[in-house]
Design a protein around this motif. Structure first.
Motif, mmCIF file in Angstrom:
data_model
loop_
_atom_site.group_PDB
_atom_site.id
_atom_site.type_symbol
_atom_site.label_atom_id
_atom_site.label_comp_id
_atom_site.label_asym_id
_atom_site.label_seq_id
_atom_site.Cartn_x
_atom_site.Cartn_y
_atom_site.Cartn_z
ATOM 1 N N SER A 167 0.641 4.043 -2.906
ATOM 2 C CA SER A 167 0.355 5.438 -2.537
ATOM 3 C C SER A 167 1.115 6.412 -3.422
ATOM 4 N N PHE A 218 -3.178 5.550 2.597
ATOM 5 C CA PHE A 218 -3.516 5.101 1.247
ATOM 6 C C PHE A 218 -4.994 5.314 0.946
ATOM 7 N N LEU A 274 -5.878 8.970 0.429
ATOM 8 C CA LEU A 274 -5.430 9.434 -0.890
ATOM 9 C C LEU A 274 -6.379 8.983 -1.990
ATOM 10 N N SER A 316 7.542 8.166 4.861
ATOM 11 C CA SER A 316 6.732 7.136 4.210
ATOM 12 C C SER A 316 7.438 5.786 4.185
ATOM 13 N N TYR A 367 0.831 -1.209 0.000
ATOM 14 C CA TYR A 367 0.000 0.000 0.000
ATOM 15 C C TYR A 367 0.867 1.261 0.000
#
Length: 539
Positions: free
Chosen positions: A103, A153, A156, A138, A99
């Protein structure tokens, strides 16, 4: 070559870079799982083989685990990787890396939608994707089984689809965006607070669009309520979140306030009584905690807890700071259409962390990373466009070379600190040695083995690393009264069991000799030479 094809090729390269940084040595750096990771992995393993968690509950929406009731999305996301790769550190961390990698794509798509009417939006979107792909904050949380990565994720994805749905008048994109927002709340506790506030803001910003689609809006509001009511009205699903609120430590927090109020009453100081009121103390604590998330020293120099950043650096590259500030300035100077979305996102993101005990916390506030990345991309691309223009060319080229070198140095330093120093400098924060102890205990079939309480949550490491049959363990839970002060899985004991240890029994601890007479038969050492785990035989 077509401009769109070039953009897609560059995006693909950025995605591959981000994926490599998240999957390279995924099961080896950090070189041990912590207890939450082991719990997520074993519960997913249990779901895979029995359809039940470790306690025998069928397909729960909240996993009891250590009594902290873990969120479901991460655990269910682990089931397929564990089925493919087996139960190990790589498969346990796979969803976070997966993930986190995806992202990067959605940062690009989100920037493209946010800046849809902005010149060079594709270049800014590529810059945003690249900055996110190499972001220390991140990468750190994408390489460990941290739920926060999944929460980011789904936010977003949800925001991108909402903006796309509004621009293209697509009801399907609109509906999926709300589902994604709801999933974020079942991924991580912070999103339970962030998302309702953010959705309210989005409804206010796009009220004209929603008012034109009253039936769809009503349906979506009902959907939001239904998907979130499961945790709103089930206190067990928020047990972990409630346990870390600063209000859960009232005695410590209000001690000075209580003494001050007694003094104020004795001296008839009414203003003092008002100012030392617990509500004022709570508000003051929240404000101080909230502002700590804006501390440049925390963000760019010192970082957070040892598990939340690479050794010797902060959460973000130091070179990022001027471009974040410049990008924020440019977005309002040039009146970017959706500039308020990013600003409000940033302002809301520390709230969940600010009401907790150990603020600032990089995991609980990970949701604030995307707006910082997007502002940095705007700032950098604005600087790049200025630097390649003709006026003052030599000065501009010099500044551009300096900035590029600074980015390369920051990135290289991060890679060195993370991949070369993480295991050496931070093993003691990752329960290193518990794997070796659990595997050793499984080989001692003719002896009783006792795990001291200093081996925190030792049972889950024993279950995980020995791939203990989930059905058998669930039956033990039902029939043997596990959870008592001293309990066993076969001949391996956990809890407060010192009084039960007899001559010839083995005792595993992270402390020194617990008895007056015992023999050290084995130990596990950190890379720095210190001892992580001791294994004794009772004399």
């Amino acid at each position: 070559m077509n401009k769109k094809i070039i953009t897609l090729l560059v995006l693909a390269l950025i995605f591959l870079l981000g994926t490599f940084l998240r999957f390279y040595q995924l099961g080896k750096t950090p070189d041990s799982l912590d207890w939450d990771e082991a719990a997520w992995g074993y519960n997913a393993y249990s779901i895979l083989h029995t359809g039940k968690d470790e306690y025998g509950v069928s397909f729960p929406i909240s996993f009891k685990s250590f009594g902290d009731y873990k969120q479901p999305v991460y655990i269910y996301s682990e089931v397929l990787p564990i089925a493919i790769f087996g139960l190990n550190a790589f498969s346990t961390r796979f969803p976070s890396a997966f993930y986190g990698s995806l992202s990067t794509i959605f940062v690009f798509l989100l920037v493209f939608e946010l800046l849809y009417k902005t010149k060079n939006r594709d270049r800014i979107a590529l810059a945003g994707a690249l900055i996110f792909a190499i972001s220390p904050w991140s990468i750190q949380f994408s390489r460990v089984a941290f739920e926060a990565t999944l929460g980011v994720f789904f936010v977003l994805v949800g925001l991108y689809l909402l903006l796309l749905g509004i621009r293209k008048k697509s009801n399907i994109a609109f509906v999926i965006s709300i589902v994604s927002f709801a999933l974020s709340a079942y991924s991580y506790h912070s999103e339970k607070i962030f998302m309702p506030l953010f959705i309210i803001v989005l409804f206010l910003l796009f009220h004209k669009y929603f008012l034109q689609r009253k039936v769809l809006t009503a349906f979506l509001l009902i959907l939001i309520f239904l998907t979130n009511s499961l945790w709103l009205f089930n206190s067990t699903t928020t047990a972990r979140g409630a346990s870390v609120l600063f209000t859960s430590q009232q005695t410590q927090l209000l001690k000075n306030s209580a003494n001050a109020i007694i003094y104020d009453h004795q001296h008839n100081d009414k203003l003092g009584v008002l100012l030392n009121n617990r509500r004022i103390v709570y508000a003051n604590t929240f404000i101080l905690n909230y502002l700590k998330h804006w501390d440049p020293n925390w963000l760019f120099i010192t970082g957070d807890l040892q598990r939340h950043h690479a050794p010797g650096m902060g959460l973000l590259y130091l070179i990022s700071l001027p471009f974040i500030l410049f990008g924020l300035f440019v977005s309002f100077r040039d009146k970017f259409e959706n500039r308020y979305i990013l600003l409000i996102w940033f302002l809301l993101s520390p709230i969940a962390s600010a009401i907790a005990i150990d603020a600032p916390n990089a995991e609980r506030s990970l949701i604030m990373l995307p707006p910082l990345v997007i502002w940095e991309a705007v700032g950098f691309m604005t600087f790049l466009n200025w630097s390649i223009s003709k006026n003052l060319m030599i000065v501009k080229r010099f500044l551009l070379i300096f900035v590029i070198i600074a980015y390369i140095f920051n990135f290289g330093y991060y890679l060195q600190q993370y991949f070369a120093h993480t295991n050496y400098d931070t093993q003691q924060y990752w329960q290193y040695g518990y794997q070796q102890a659990a595997e050793f205990a499984a080989t001692q079939t003719n002896k009783n083995v006792y795990f001291d309480n200093s081996i925190e949550q030792g049972y889950i490491f024993y279950l995980f690393y020995n791939k203990f049959d989930p059905a058998k363990y669930q039956a033990m839970h039902t029939n043997s009264g596990m959870g008592k002060s001293c309990w066993s899985i076969g001949t391996v004991y956990f809890g407060s069991c010192q009084t039960k240890v007899n001559k010839g029994d083995l005792y595993i601890t992270s402390n020194g000799d617990p008895f007056t007479k015992s023999k050290l038969i084995n130990k596990v050492q950190y890379l720095n030479g210190n001892t992580a785990v001791y294994i004794y035989e009772k004399s």
